[in-house]
Design a protein around this motif. Structure first.
Motif, PDB file in Angstrom:
ATOM      1  N   UNK A  90       1.546  -1.986   1.643  1.00  0.00           N
ATOM      2  CA  UNK A  90       2.499  -1.079   1.066  1.00  0.00           C
ATOM      3  C   UNK A  90       3.871  -1.965   1.196  1.00  0.00           C
ATOM      4  N   UNK A  91       3.997  -2.879   2.231  1.00  0.00           N
ATOM      5  CA  UNK A  91       5.198  -4.031   2.200  1.00  0.00           C
ATOM      6  C   UNK A  91       5.193  -4.580   0.778  1.00  0.00           C
ATOM      7  N   UNK A  92       3.873  -5.087   0.540  1.00  0.00           N
ATOM      8  CA  UNK A  92       3.780  -6.180  -0.638  1.00  0.00           C
ATOM      9  C   UNK A  92       3.982  -5.180  -1.943  1.00  0.00           C
ATOM     10  N   UNK A  93       3.585  -4.189  -2.253  1.00  0.00           N
ATOM     11  CA  UNK A  93       3.865  -3.192  -3.342  1.00  0.00           C
ATOM     12  C   UNK A  93       5.230  -2.835  -3.385  1.00  0.00           C
ATOM     13  N   UNK A  94       6.108  -2.593  -2.367  1.00  0.00           N
ATOM     14  CA  UNK A  94       7.452  -2.069  -2.415  1.00  0.00           C
ATOM     15  C   UNK A  94       8.214  -3.340  -2.769  1.00  0.00           C
ATOM     16  N   UNK A  95       7.805  -4.581  -2.386  1.00  0.00           N
ATOM     17  CA  UNK A  95       8.752  -5.659  -2.963  1.00  0.00           C
ATOM     18  C   UNK A  95       8.647  -5.776  -4.497  1.00  0.00           C
ATOM     19  N   UNK A  97       7.865  -2.964  -6.479  1.00  0.00           N
ATOM     20  CA  UNK A  97       7.541  -1.593  -6.873  1.00  0.00           C
ATOM     21  C   UNK A  97       6.274  -1.335  -7.754  1.00  0.00           C
ATOM     22  N   UNK A  98       6.098   0.108  -7.926  1.00  0.00           N
ATOM     23  CA  UNK A  98       4.930   0.469  -8.488  1.00  0.00           C
ATOM     24  C   UNK A  98       4.302   1.639  -8.094  1.00  0.00           C
ATOM     25  N   UNK A  99       3.159   2.190  -8.372  1.00  0.00           N
ATOM     26  CA  UNK A  99       2.531   3.420  -8.052  1.00  0.00           C
ATOM     27  C   UNK A  99       1.414   3.324  -7.091  1.00  0.00           C
ATOM     28  N   UNK A 100       1.506   4.149  -6.003  1.00  0.00           N
ATOM     29  CA  UNK A 100       0.311   4.104  -5.072  1.00  0.00           C
ATOM     30  C   UNK A 100       0.011   5.501  -5.038  1.00  0.00           C
ATOM     31  N   UNK A 122      11.188   3.628  -1.215  1.00  0.00           N
ATOM     32  CA  UNK A 122      11.779   4.271  -2.376  1.00  0.00           C
ATOM     33  C   UNK A 122      11.288   3.535  -3.736  1.00  0.00           C
ATOM     34  N   UNK A 123      10.873   2.503  -3.667  1.00  0.00           N
ATOM     35  CA  UNK A 123      10.567   1.647  -5.053  1.00  0.00           C
ATOM     36  C   UNK A 123       9.026   1.774  -5.300  1.00  0.00           C
ATOM     37  N   UNK A 124       8.411   2.681  -4.492  1.00  0.00           N
ATOM     38  CA  UNK A 124       7.025   3.260  -4.705  1.00  0.00           C
ATOM     39  C   UNK A 124       6.939   4.545  -5.114  1.00  0.00           C
ATOM     40  N   UNK A 155      -1.446   1.177  -8.494  1.00  0.00           N
ATOM     41  CA  UNK A 155      -1.131  -0.212  -8.493  1.00  0.00           C
ATOM     42  C   UNK A 155      -1.556  -0.497  -6.918  1.00  0.00           C
ATOM     43  N   UNK A 156      -1.848   0.539  -6.181  1.00  0.00           N
ATOM     44  CA  UNK A 156      -2.628   0.420  -4.948  1.00  0.00           C
ATOM     45  C   UNK A 156      -3.359   1.874  -4.603  1.00  0.00           C
TER      46      UNK A 156
END
Length: 241
Positions: A90-95, A97-100, A122-124, A155-156
């Protein structure tokens, strides 16, 4: 199935390796004493754990077993819980941005996850899908779940349907999932993150007794898994050695 053995598995050695996982479609499973015992009798689960891309030692029992069965250069050095995987990914995706997407659990739990994720990350963008609550999914159920994942194009992807159901379903439909991302089977983490189940205090985790905390929280339901199951695990590991 005696061929399912700890000494033959490719298990992540420590938490630091999470940061180096390659990009792309990747199936990430966890293993503990319970899933090891189950996989010795369940061919599909054994295949999922053996053939998946990454296997994480989500249990102090696996660390203990590895130190007794593997040469030093291959030994698992520390436990890496599903929660550790979740926080890292989650930290990697937040850096960036994207969809989980969260697939599994109840609508109530998923709503709590959605609310917390919106605040924490907030970026996810968070997408959820709650499958029917039943012991086995029908072909129609599975088709709807696959279609939901493919439509979301995440993206995750997190799968949370309790073990070993989640691992078996994901592996059985892995080729149908048209995704480009990491996919982790982390059932209990859904409840931990939603706050519907309390995780063991950090001191218990560090001491390797998170399993004991879970057992004491619900002994009537978990006594067979932890008392009989842990004894069976030790017996099987000694037999492997």
């Amino acid at each position: 199935m005696a061929e399912f053995a700890i000494k033959k598995l490719r298990i992540l050695r420590d938490k630091s390796a999470l940061a180096g996982l390659p990009e792309g479609k990747l199936l990430i499973n966890t293993i503990n004493a319970h899933s090891y015992n189950t996989a010795r009798k369940d061919k599909l689960l054994a295949e999922a754990l053996q053939q998946g891309d990454v296997l994480i030692p989500d249990g102090q029992s696996i660390v203990w077993a590895s130190k007794r069965l593997h040469p030093k250069e291959m030994q698992v050095r520390e436990r890496c819980a599903g929660w550790d995987l979740f926080m890292s990914e989650m930290g990697r995706l937040a850096a960036k941005g994207g969809r989980c997407m969260f697939l599994g659990s109840s609508p109530e739990v998923l709503e709590k996850i959605r609310q917390r994720a919106a605040s924490d990350y907030p970026s996810i963008e968070t997408v959820t899908f709650s499958p029917p609550y039943k012991k086995e999914f029908s072909a129609e159920d599975s088709a709807a779940m696959v279609a939901a994942v493919n439509a979301a194009d995440p993206d995750l992807l997190w799968i949370g349907m309790t073990a070993p159901k989640q691992e078996k379903w994901t592996w059985a439909h892995w080729k149908e999932l048209d995704i480009h991302c990491h996919c982790g089977c982390i059932g209990a983490v859904f409840d931990f993150y939603a706050g519907t189940v309390k995780r063991a205090p950090e001191s218990w985790q560090k001491a390797g007794f998170e399993w004991l905390y879970r057992f004491l929280s619900d002994p009537a339901r978990l006594w067979k898994r932890y008392i009989i199951g842990n004894a069976a695990f030790i017996f099987n590991i000694l037999r492997e050695k």
